[in-house]
Scaffold this active site. Structure first.
Site, PDB file in Angstrom:
ATOM      1  N   HIS A 107      45.127  42.135  30.036  1.00 34.92           N
ATOM      2  CA  HIS A 107      45.758  43.389  29.636  1.00 34.92           C
ATOM      3  C   HIS A 107      45.592  44.407  30.754  1.00 34.92           C
ATOM      4  CE1 HIS A 107      46.243  41.945  25.533  1.00 34.92           C
ATOM      5  NE2 HIS A 107      45.020  41.465  25.633  1.00 34.92           N
ATOM      6  N   ALA A 149      27.342  27.357  38.194  1.00 38.97           N
ATOM      7  CA  ALA A 149      27.387  27.496  36.743  1.00 38.97           C
ATOM      8  C   ALA A 149      27.194  28.954  36.339  1.00 38.97           C
ATOM      9  CB  ALA A 149      26.302  26.634  36.109  1.00 38.97           C
ATOM     10  N   THR A 154      36.356  36.655  40.179  1.00 43.46           N
ATOM     11  CA  THR A 154      37.368  37.696  40.009  1.00 43.46           C
ATOM     12  C   THR A 154      38.267  37.836  41.229  1.00 43.46           C
ATOM     13  OG1 THR A 154      35.848  39.376  40.831  1.00 43.46           O
ATOM     14  CG2 THR A 154      35.903  39.015  38.439  1.00 43.46           C
ATOM     15  N   LYS A 155      37.867  37.218  42.356  1.00 45.01           N
ATOM     16  CA  LYS A 155      38.650  37.286  43.591  1.00 45.01           C
ATOM     17  C   LYS A 155      38.798  35.889  44.163  1.00 45.01           C
ATOM     18  CE  LYS A 155      37.498  41.927  44.857  1.00 45.01           C
ATOM     19  NZ  LYS A 155      36.415  42.729  44.641  1.00 45.01           N
TER      20      LYS A 155
END
Length: 182
Positions: A107, A149, A154-155
């Site tokens: 979102h 793990a 995120t990039k």
């Protein structure tokens, strides 16, 4: 043709029900029946792929899996429905530990009504995704990467590196040796 939000919600909830029921039924099938079922469902499924029980793939026609891939128990793969060009692509010789999650949908937090968004996820060849790691939308994991793990990626990650943490950070380069195994 424009549908109302209520009608779209109705369709989504019913798709969710049918999809979830299908994966529950697939968990009852032996491997020789599960593989052809996944071959029909997915956009692409390579050879010698092992998909463990308890795996859930939302919108399977947007997911491609290469050859010699192992998908661990409880893996969840969520491509974006709203971003039509967003897919999830998994290369060859990939190992996914139990509980790995790929989230190609999300979102937009910059709007008060949090509209849906999404982006493709690409996993290269010879990649190891450790147990319970999370791969976020728009990420490309290069060839030969190891994700520790529990990491949250995120990039995008360059080839032949090892990343760990939340958010995942570069730990070191992956050094390869000749294999003695058959």
């Amino acid at each position: 043709m424009r549908f109302s939000k209520d009608f779209m919600r109705f369709l989504y909830l019913n798709y969710s029900y049918v999809s979830n029921l299908g994966f529950k039924l697939a968990d009852l099938l032996p491997p020789f029946l599960r593989t052809p079922l996944f071959r029909l469902m997915l956009k692409k499924l390579g050879r010698r792929v092992v998909i463990d029980y308890g795996v859930y793939i939302r919108f399977p026609r947007k997911v491609s899996i290469g050859s010699d891939v192992t998908v661990g128990r409880g893996v969840a793969i969520y491509p974006s429905f709203h971003e039509k060009t967003a897919t999830i692509s998994i290369g060859n010789n990939v190992r996914m530990g139990p509980g790995v999650t790929m989230l190609g949908a999300g979102h937009d937090h910059t709007y008060i009504d949090l509209p849906d968004n999404g982006a493709s996820i690409t996993i290269g060849n010879n990649v190891w995704l450790g147990a319970k790691c999370l791969i976020m939308q728009g990420v490309t994991i290069g060839d030969g990467v190891v994700v520790a793990a529990g990491s949250v990626v995120t990039k995008s990650v360059p080839a032949y590196t090892i990343v760990a943490g939340t958010p995942a950070k570069h730990i070191k380069e992956r050094v390869l040796h000749e294999s003695d195994s058959i």
